[in-house]
Design an enzyme around this catalytic site. Structure first.
Site, PDB file in Angstrom:
ATOM      1  N   PRO A   1       0.842  -1.194   0.000  1.00  0.00           N
ATOM      2  CA  PRO A   1       0.000   0.000   0.000  1.00  0.00           C
ATOM      3  C   PRO A   1       0.880   1.247   0.000  1.00  0.00           C
ATOM      4  CG  PRO A   1       0.027  -1.003   2.171  1.00  0.00           C
ATOM      5  CD  PRO A   1       0.780  -1.931   1.276  1.00  0.00           C
ATOM      6  N   CYS A   2       0.653   2.143  -0.941  1.00  0.00           N
ATOM      7  CA  CYS A   2       1.506   3.321  -1.104  1.00  0.00           C
ATOM      8  C   CYS A   2       0.671   4.499  -1.596  1.00  0.00           C
ATOM      9  CB  CYS A   2       2.624   3.051  -2.111  1.00  0.00           C
ATOM     10  SG  CYS A   2       3.596   1.558  -1.780  1.00  0.00           S
ATOM     11  N   THR A   3       1.299   5.667  -1.670  1.00  0.00           N
ATOM     12  CA  THR A   3       0.679   6.851  -2.259  1.00  0.00           C
ATOM     13  C   THR A   3       1.728   7.555  -3.115  1.00  0.00           C
ATOM     14  OG1 THR A   3      -0.625   7.097  -0.219  1.00  0.00           O
ATOM     15  CG2 THR A   3      -0.685   8.916  -1.798  1.00  0.00           C
TER      16      THR A   3
END
Length: 490
Positions: A2-4
């Site tokens: 999970p990243c942005t």
């Protein structure tokens, strides 16, 4: 993972830089120690083996030196994550993205199958563990990065859906995997920025350009036939919206993904659209948030750091908030989350060389420290991370600051604000001073040595400020321990 991700075109940035930035986050309940290193050609293998998929790939004989932010603890692969090579081309990989059953049925993911009942193992495809190592040492432009990764995906496939950014001084490209072997890519408009929150993001696609001139779009060669064969295009007029065709619109997206994009767009374009209230054009749960927008003002490194550290400040959804309906606090997944492993903001500055602004641990409490990219070695404070907790590691010191400051948020937040502002200011000052020295030095080898000296000074500054801040937040948490008592001995 999970990243942005945030991507900033050169005409949208404050100094003409292209910028790509990504939080690398661990899965729930896990924290992955990271380090910042430079990988020289002699350290690059000529045959690569993936730990997860057991895939073996022969690599070219002429790798470039590149920086990376790999896992500090061995055992699960390299996970090089983000870096810049000696040709001044950068990439960050990967942003885990979503898909839907129609796509995954039409082109299944290529997953590893272990040996069973006498049958040999079947290797899987490539994934986040591998992509930087397989691509970055061998490319000389962002476009070339798209083409190399695209060819690897078509040949070997992938076991997961991912988004990958490529950057040079002129262009930024964003590639999204589609099922096991297909992919699309779009050039970021020079005057725009892009926000990506773990969803398939590209919201319009020019198939004719992708399969022809490739001015702003690229794709796997058989994409059009594949889309038509499996009836993946959901539009009535024949235009292709990849987000509709290849992505997801699950209920989980409205809690985990779209709110992050909404908040980042809301911060950068507060007056362009209505973001709040009953007349809002977009809400935290909108499926049609723009993939890219022209910002209302030029975007700085500090803007990117703020967005990738944010926790819905100024909204009812801030988990640290003390106003509004308490039931709304913490409703949505924050960007600056406890399990951020690192943030890299790669800034390709016109005429001044490339800088990587690095943060470790939860970005809400971390400082962003610039490092010159064109180097053979990196400072111990950034590169010597191990599984052992130590204040001699910027990663571990950042983790401790975050945990203590979170527990004493009301008392410690002003220490964090001062820490972040002071390190940013000192970082710019040190860069400005060394930029002058570098501009006056004609010899390439001596310039490399100067960059490494500058990084040592920047690391020393980071250690000084992190140590001071750790002491401050430790004190704040110590005085509010549950076993405190108001009466002293005196």
């Amino acid at each position: 993972m999970p990243c942005t991700t945030i991507l900033v075109g050169k005409k949208a940035s404050f100094d003409g830089s292209t910028m790509i930035a990504r939080n690398d986050d661990s899965m729930e309940g896990h924290f992955t120690p990271k380090k910042f290193v430079s990988v020289t050609p002699e350290k690059t293998p000529r045959r690569y083996r993936s730990v997860i998929s057991h895939l073996e790939i022969d690599l070219p004989d002429n790798p470039l030196r590149y920086t990376a932010v790999p896992n500090a603890v061995k055992g699960k692969g390299i996970w090089a994550a983000s870096g810049v090579n000696a040709a001044d081309v950068a990439m960050t990989a990967t942003e885990t993205i979503t898909s839907n059953p129609r796509v995954l049925g039409a082109d299944p993911l290529v997953e590893y199958i272990p040996p069973h009942d006498g049958s040999p193992e079947l290797p899987g495809g490539i994934g986040e563990e591998d992509i930087v190592c397989l691509v970055l040492p061998y490319i000389h432009s962002a476009r070339e990065g798209v083409r190399r990764l695209g060819s690897l995906l078509e040949q070997y496939g992938t076991y997961e859906m991912n988004g990958i950014a490529f950057q040079d001084h002129d262009e930024i490209w964003w590639l999204e995997t589609i099922g096991g072997h297909h992919w699309i890519a779009r050039r970021v408009p020079d005057d725009c920025y892009v926000v990506m929150p773990n969803q398939l993001g590209i919201d319009c696609f020019d198939m004719a350009d992708a399969l022809g001139e490739q001015k702003n779009f690229m794709a796997s060669a058989d994409l059009q036939e594949w889309v038509e064969k499996y009836h993946l295009n959901l539009s009535f007029d024949g235009t292709l919206n990849p987000r509709d065709a290849f992505g997801s619109h699950d209920d989980a997206d409205h809690v985990y993904n779209t709110p992050r994009a909404w908040y980042m767009l809301r911060c950068m374009n507060p007056h362009t659209k209505h973001w709040d209230g009953p007349d809002a054009e977009y809400t935290p749960e909108s499926d049609d948030l723009p993939w890219c927008m022209k910002p209302e003002k030029k975007i700085t490194v500090e803007d990117v750091k703020y967005l990738l550290s944010s926790h819905y400040q100024g909204t009812p959804y801030d988990p640290y908030g003390s106003y509004g309906d308490p039931r709304e606090r913490g409703k949505y997944r924050t960007i600056g989350i406890n399990r951020n492993d690192f943030l890299a903001i790669i800034q390709m500055r016109p005429g001044k060389g490339t800088v990587e602004w690095l943060s470790f641990a939860s970005n809400a409490f971390s400082a962003s420290i610039p490092m010159y990219a064109d180097v053979d070695t990196t400072p111990d404070y950034f590169s010597s991370t191990t599984k052992e907790v130590s204040t001699d590691s910027f990663y571990w010191c950042s983790r401790m600051i975050a945990a203590l400051a979170d527990a004493s948020y009301d008392k410690s937040r002003f220490h964090i604000e001062r820490y972040q502002e002071k390190t940013a200011a000192r970082g710019h000052e040190i860069l400005n001073r060394w930029d002058v020295l570098l501009a006056a030095e004609p010899d390439a080898e001596k310039r490399r040595q100067l960059r490494e000296q500058a990084n040592e000074e920047l690391a020393a500054m980071a250690k000084e400020e992190a140590s001071r801040t750790l002491a401050l937040v430790l004190h704040e948490q110590s005085v509010i321990m549950k076993n405190e008592f108001a009466r002293s001995d005196a």
